[in-house]
Design a protein around this motif. Structure first.
Motif, short mmCIF file in Angstrom:
data_model
loop_
_atom_site.label_atom_id
_atom_site.label_comp_id
_atom_site.label_asym_id
_atom_site.label_seq_id
_atom_site.Cartn_x
_atom_site.Cartn_y
_atom_site.Cartn_z
N ARG A 85 0.83 -1.21 0.00
CA ARG A 85 0.00 0.00 0.00
C ARG A 85 0.87 1.26 0.00
O ARG A 85 0.56 2.23 -0.70
CB ARG A 85 -0.92 0.01 1.22
CG ARG A 85 -2.08 -0.93 1.09
CD ARG A 85 -3.00 -0.84 2.28
NE ARG A 85 -3.99 -1.91 2.21
CZ ARG A 85 -4.42 -2.58 3.24
NH1 ARG A 85 -3.98 -2.30 4.45
NH2 ARG A 85 -5.32 -3.53 3.09
N LYS A 86 1.93 1.24 0.79
CA LYS A 86 2.82 2.39 0.85
C LYS A 86 3.45 2.65 -0.51
O LYS A 86 3.49 3.79 -0.99
CB LYS A 86 3.91 2.17 1.89
CG LYS A 86 4.84 3.36 2.06
CD LYS A 86 5.96 3.03 3.03
CE LYS A 86 6.96 4.16 3.20
NZ LYS A 86 7.54 4.64 1.98
N ARG A 87 3.92 1.58 -1.15
CA ARG A 87 4.53 1.76 -2.48
C ARG A 87 3.52 2.27 -3.50
O ARG A 87 3.84 3.13 -4.32
CB ARG A 87 5.14 0.44 -2.96
CG ARG A 87 6.41 0.08 -2.24
CD ARG A 87 7.04 -1.16 -2.81
NE ARG A 87 8.25 -1.51 -2.10
CZ ARG A 87 9.01 -2.53 -2.40
NH1 ARG A 87 8.70 -3.31 -3.41
NH2 ARG A 87 10.10 -2.78 -1.71
N CYS A 88 2.31 1.74 -3.45
CA CYS A 88 1.28 2.22 -4.38
C CYS A 88 0.97 3.69 -4.14
O CYS A 88 0.82 4.46 -5.11
CB CYS A 88 0.01 1.38 -4.23
SG CYS A 88 0.15 -0.27 -4.94
N GLU A 89 0.88 4.06 -2.88
CA GLU A 89 0.62 5.47 -2.57
C GLU A 89 1.78 6.35 -3.03
O GLU A 89 1.56 7.45 -3.54
CB GLU A 89 0.37 5.66 -1.07
CG GLU A 89 -0.97 5.15 -0.61
CD GLU A 89 -2.12 5.87 -1.27
OE1 GLU A 89 -2.06 7.11 -1.42
OE2 GLU A 89 -3.09 5.18 -1.66
N ASP A 90 3.01 5.87 -2.84
CA ASP A 90 4.18 6.63 -3.30
C ASP A 90 4.15 6.82 -4.82
O ASP A 90 4.39 7.92 -5.33
CB ASP A 90 5.48 5.94 -2.89
CG ASP A 90 5.73 5.99 -1.40
OD1 ASP A 90 5.04 6.76 -0.70
OD2 ASP A 90 6.62 5.24 -0.93
N ARG A 92 1.53 6.66 -6.76
CA ARG A 92 0.39 7.52 -7.08
C ARG A 92 0.74 8.99 -6.84
O ARG A 92 0.48 9.86 -7.69
CB ARG A 92 -0.81 7.12 -6.24
CG ARG A 92 -2.05 7.89 -6.54
CD ARG A 92 -3.24 7.31 -5.75
NE ARG A 92 -4.43 8.05 -6.01
CZ ARG A 92 -4.86 9.08 -5.28
NH1 ARG A 92 -4.18 9.45 -4.21
NH2 ARG A 92 -5.95 9.72 -5.59
N SER A 93 1.33 9.28 -5.69
CA SER A 93 1.67 10.68 -5.39
C SER A 93 2.73 11.21 -6.36
O SER A 93 2.67 12.37 -6.78
CB SER A 93 2.12 10.84 -3.95
OG SER A 93 3.31 10.15 -3.72
N GLU A 94 3.68 10.35 -6.74
CA GLU A 94 4.69 10.78 -7.71
C GLU A 94 4.05 11.05 -9.07
O GLU A 94 4.43 12.02 -9.75
CB GLU A 94 5.80 9.73 -7.86
CG GLU A 94 6.80 9.73 -6.73
CD GLU A 94 7.54 11.05 -6.63
OE1 GLU A 94 7.98 11.61 -7.66
OE2 GLU A 94 7.70 11.53 -5.49
#
Length: 177
Positions: A85-90, A92-94
């Protein structure tokens, strides 16, 4: 414990029944044989119960091992979920940051993709779905194992209560004789 015939049990039973007779008492031969038979039956019952108890303890140890492995797997899955989830959020934000920094129509972050990039995204989405399916299957498997462990724990507890009852009854009978 010698042989299946119970040679030592009979000798021990005879010595125990003789030892429990007060001095000066007259004992009928049939009565001493009955006591010996009862003692032999009790000893055989205790032997059988101790074997069953050992078997149940081994099963309990195995279930405890499975339970700890299951907990470790659950923890590993949870860490994986959090990291994923953290990687996906990272990512997405990038992508959002990139889209905001470069608002041009040709920017891939704005939805214009080559066939190759679209295929890669589709493959990644498939992998993500497959991972979610795998996680759900593992959760179901863990739940099943937990239910089985609970059932085994209940059986072991009932068996231990039964053994305690049998032992207390045997102690009571011993005190009465």
């Amino acid at each position: 414990r010698v042989g299946a015939g119970g040679g030592d049990y009979a000798a021990m039973a005879a010595s125990m029944s003789v030892a429990s007779i007060p001095k000066g008492a007259v004992l009928d031969t049939n009565e001493s044989e009955v006591h010996a038979e009862q003692v032999i039956r009790l000893l055989n019952s205790m032997k059988q119960l101790s074997h069953e108890n050992a078997k149940l303890l081994q099963e309990q140890e195995e279930w405890q091992r499975i339970k700890s492995e299951s907990a470790a797997q659950k923890e590993l899955m949870e860490r994986f979920r959090i990291e994923f989830r953290k990687r996906c959020e990272d990512v997405r934000s990038e992508l959002i940051n990139f889209r905001n920094r470069h608002p041009h129509e040709a920017n891939p972050a704005n939805g214009v993709h080559s066939k190759q990039e679209a295929k890669r995204i589709q493959d990644l989405e498939y992998k993500v779905r497959a991972l979610y399916v795998k996680i759900k299957k593992q959760e179901k498997s863990i739940d099943k194992q937990a239910k089985k462990l609970i059932e085994k724990d209940k059986k072991i507890e009932a068996y231990q209560n039964y053994i305690a009852t049998v032992n207390s009854k045997a102690d009571l009978k011993r005190r009465q004789h």
